[in-house]
Write a protein that holds these residues in place. Structure first.
Motif, PDB file in Angstrom:
ATOM      1  N   PHE A 156      12.534   2.776   3.225  1.00 23.38           N
ATOM      2  CA  PHE A 156      11.178   1.948   3.487  1.00 23.38           C
ATOM      3  C   PHE A 156      10.772   1.136   2.050  1.00 23.38           C
ATOM      4  CE2 PHE A 156      10.618   6.454   2.152  1.00 23.38           C
ATOM      5  CZ  PHE A 156      10.042   6.236   1.106  1.00 23.38           C
ATOM      6  N   ALA A 157      10.067   0.148   2.156  1.00 23.79           N
ATOM      7  CA  ALA A 157       9.854  -0.627   1.194  1.00 23.79           C
ATOM      8  C   ALA A 157       8.307  -0.032   0.370  1.00 23.79           C
ATOM      9  CB  ALA A 157       9.491  -2.001   1.497  1.00 23.79           C
ATOM     10  N   ALA A 158       8.347  -0.197  -1.033  1.00 25.03           N
ATOM     11  CA  ALA A 158       7.262   0.366  -1.968  1.00 25.03           C
ATOM     12  C   ALA A 158       6.801  -0.543  -2.741  1.00 25.03           C
ATOM     13  CB  ALA A 158       7.650   1.489  -2.487  1.00 25.03           C
ATOM     14  N   GLY A 159       5.538  -0.795  -3.020  1.00 22.63           N
ATOM     15  CA  GLY A 159       4.793  -1.648  -3.795  1.00 22.63           C
ATOM     16  C   GLY A 159       4.728  -1.154  -5.286  1.00 22.63           C
ATOM     17  N   THR A 160       4.564   0.278  -5.308  1.00 22.39           N
ATOM     18  CA  THR A 160       4.668   0.949  -6.590  1.00 22.39           C
ATOM     19  C   THR A 160       5.747   2.058  -6.709  1.00 22.39           C
ATOM     20  OG1 THR A 160       2.349   0.316  -6.732  1.00 22.39           O
ATOM     21  CG2 THR A 160       3.332   2.015  -8.317  1.00 22.39           C
ATOM     22  N   LEU A 176       0.655  -1.157   0.137  1.00 27.39           N
ATOM     23  CA  LEU A 176       0.074  -0.073  -0.194  1.00 27.39           C
ATOM     24  C   LEU A 176       0.806   1.310  -0.027  1.00 27.39           C
ATOM     25  CD1 LEU A 176      -2.749  -1.143   2.685  1.00 27.39           C
ATOM     26  CD2 LEU A 176      -2.807  -1.194   0.179  1.00 27.39           C
ATOM     27  N   THR A 177       1.987   1.315  -0.198  1.00 29.72           N
ATOM     28  CA  THR A 177       2.944   2.417  -0.272  1.00 29.72           C
ATOM     29  C   THR A 177       3.356   2.578  -1.951  1.00 29.72           C
ATOM     30  OG1 THR A 177       4.187   1.741   1.786  1.00 29.72           O
ATOM     31  CG2 THR A 177       5.320   3.212   0.336  1.00 29.72           C
ATOM     32  N   VAL A 178       3.286   3.997  -2.105  1.00 27.56           N
ATOM     33  CA  VAL A 178       3.317   4.511  -3.676  1.00 27.56           C
ATOM     34  C   VAL A 178       4.470   5.415  -3.458  1.00 27.56           C
ATOM     35  CG1 VAL A 178       2.247   5.413  -5.602  1.00 27.56           C
ATOM     36  CG2 VAL A 178       0.880   3.796  -4.240  1.00 27.56           C
ATOM     37  N   VAL A 179       5.528   5.341  -4.270  1.00 25.00           N
ATOM     38  CA  VAL A 179       6.482   6.421  -4.519  1.00 25.00           C
ATOM     39  C   VAL A 179       6.672   7.042  -5.536  1.00 25.00           C
ATOM     40  CG1 VAL A 179       8.930   6.672  -4.527  1.00 25.00           C
ATOM     41  CG2 VAL A 179       7.948   5.388  -2.723  1.00 25.00           C
TER      42      VAL A 179
END
Length: 512
Positions: free
Chosen positions: A253-257, A160-163
């Motif tokens: 941090f980890a990102a999904g997108t 649920l993390t977007v960068v």
């Protein structure tokens, strides 16, 4: 008729061909457009496509549908030899060939410009094509589906993390649109909470959206912060290996997108020509859009759009040149077509001159900004201005109606939240259950040859035994393998047994 070859079917190429069809007389010239894609993409709509507010097909314009008399080739121009006025055409299917021309128009556009940051090429996605915008939308929806069945924890928050990397117009628009999209999705996912969604924008400069005033950019930052989106100014991306974001500030941090919008560059294919190229890889052109070399004008060569270094006569460009955006590309295409027709008729050409009247951006449903000089609009009114401007700027009434009708549908029905990510591998379901021929049975190995046996020495026959009977020892030795060979395998049908000779039964007369 003179042959006009247009390299690229994007904004500038499409509008050049479209206006040439309108202004050329019948039989005055033959026009050919070469592009590997059969459509022009209206790039200002890509953030809304990524956020599900516009259907992907509504944001593109079919070349064959709207270019009635232009020859359209689904191919790439891989080499230009202007000295001989030939171009190498490499089609999407088939062999390449040499195409002759009299006039060439280079409008090949631009591609995403990246830097050699570890992990970016493997994990990030750009926002220059309709395919990229659609993939972003599907990935966001798929990640929500995955996260909804996971327990709360790091993996769920990673999905649920977007960068977004880049704080220009494209970066801010897609960042804000996706934040709005994710907030709306939470209503359909009761398993997820707002606090588990994280949105980060990374910008190396100290401000965002240089096209608007500083107070307007500050309002955008404040609005994004109120909506739970974090903007990292004066920050650089150091690594994105395995989707783990490492910033120059030390944060990780980890990102999904991961979406890259930090700049564009001229299509590298333009270097495969003998036309003059400037230090940034763009075609050198004059203000009237004719190609210019060290010795003056290159006859029969024109260029405009993102691939060309077009002088900005208003003085408002970057480094003295027009910035690469849709506003300039559309108007340059129209000016080039007009000047080209004038040249064919021996008339005077005109310089391209366009003073930017303002900038407008959508930041999610009901939120936008508009800047024109010192006049700034924010919020709902600016959002209406954004949709009104781009709805009218979309080429052809057929496309305008599709886009506007889609907006009306979404207003009453809401955005469609179905992910079609499986379309990238459409044959999986068919292949999984498709019947296949059985493999051929292996051929039986040939039986080994029996070893040669010397004939036994003839012994005298036993008394009472047939003359051909073997000795008792030989009979016993041969009986064992013979019996083994004759014994049926387990479960096999037993062979019929030969009838035994029986002594005659003594019959008893029946009683009367």
């Amino acid at each position: 008729m003179p042959k006009i070859l247009i390299v690229g079917g994007g904004y500038a190429g499409f509008y050049t061909a479209w206006k040439l069809e309108k202004w050329l007389r019948k039989g005055e010239a033959e026009v050919t457009v070469v592009d590997p894609l059969p459509y022009m993409t209206y790039q200002p709509f890509l953030p809304e496509v990524a956020a599900g507010s516009i259907e992907p097909r509504h944001a593109v314009v079919s070349l064959r549908r709207h270019l009635k008399s232009t020859r359209v080739l689904a191919a790439k121009v891989t080499k230009i030899d202007h000295a001989s006025k030939t171009a190498t055409i490499t089609p999407n299917a088939g062999e390449a060939w040499e195409e002759s021309y009299d006039i060439i128009v280079v409008t090949a556009g631009a591609v995403s410009r990246t830097f050699p940051i570890p992990g970016v090429a493997d994990n990030a996605i750009g926002l220059k094509t309709i395919e990229e915008a659609t993939a972003i939308r599907d990935q966001i929806l798929t990640n929500f589906d995955k996260a909804a069945v996971l327990p709360p924890g790091p993996e769920r928050e990673r999905l649920l993390t977007v960068v977004v990397v880049g704080g220009g117009f494209a970066g801010i628009e897609v960042f804000a649109e996706l934040r709005s999209f994710a907030s709306a999705l939470l209503q359909k996912y009761p398993e997820l909470s707002f606090e588990e969604t994280h949105f980060h924008l990374i910008e190396a400069m100290g401000r965002i959206m240089p096209e608007v005033s500083l107070p307007t950019s500050h309002w955008v930052l404040k609005n994004l912060a109120e909506r739970g989106a974090q903007v990292h100014l004066d920050t650089q991306l150091k690594s994105a290996v395995d989707g783990v974001i490492e910033l120059s500030t030390g944060e990780s941090f980890a990102a999904g997108t991961i979406i890259w919008t930090a700049g564009v560059m001229a299509t590298p294919d333009v270097k495969n020509s003998d036309l003059p190229i400037e230090e940034r890889g763009r075609l050198r052109v004059r203000a009237d859009l004719r190609v210019e070399g060290d010795d003056g004008i290159v006859e029969g060569a024109w260029g405009c759009g993102d691939v060309a270094a077009v002088p900005d006569l208003t003085g408002g460009g970057v480094g003295g040149f027009c910035v690469p955006n849709a506003q300039h590309a559309v108007r340059q295409g129209k000016t080039l077509a007009k000047n080209l027709v004038a040249t064919l008729r021996g008339e005077k050409v005109h310089d391209y001159f366009h003073k930017n009247l303002g900038a407008v951006a959508g930041l999610g449903l009901g939120i936008g900004v508009f800047q024109s000089g010192k006049i700034a609009l924010k919020g709902l009114l600016a959002w209406f201005a954004h949709r009104g401007y781009h709805g009218l700027a979309m080429p052809s009434w057929e496309r305008k109606l599709r886009v506007i009708w889609g907006w009306v549908n979404n207003f009453f029905l809401g955005r469609d939240i179905v992910s079609l990510e499986a379309r990238e591998h459409p044959r999986v379901a068919f292949e999984t259950f498709a019947a296949r021929p059985r493999p051929a049975a292996p051929a039986a190995a040939p039986a080994p040859a029996a070893p040669a046996v010397e004939p036994a020495k003839k012994e005298p026959a036993l008394v009472g035994a047939p003359a051909s009977s073997p000795a008792p020892e030989a009979t016993a030795a041969a009986a064992a393998p013979a019996a083994a060979a004759a014994a049926p395998a387990e479960g096999a049908e037993k062979p019929a047994r030969a009838p035994r000779a029986r002594a005659p039964r003594k019959t008893t007369p029946k009683s009367e």
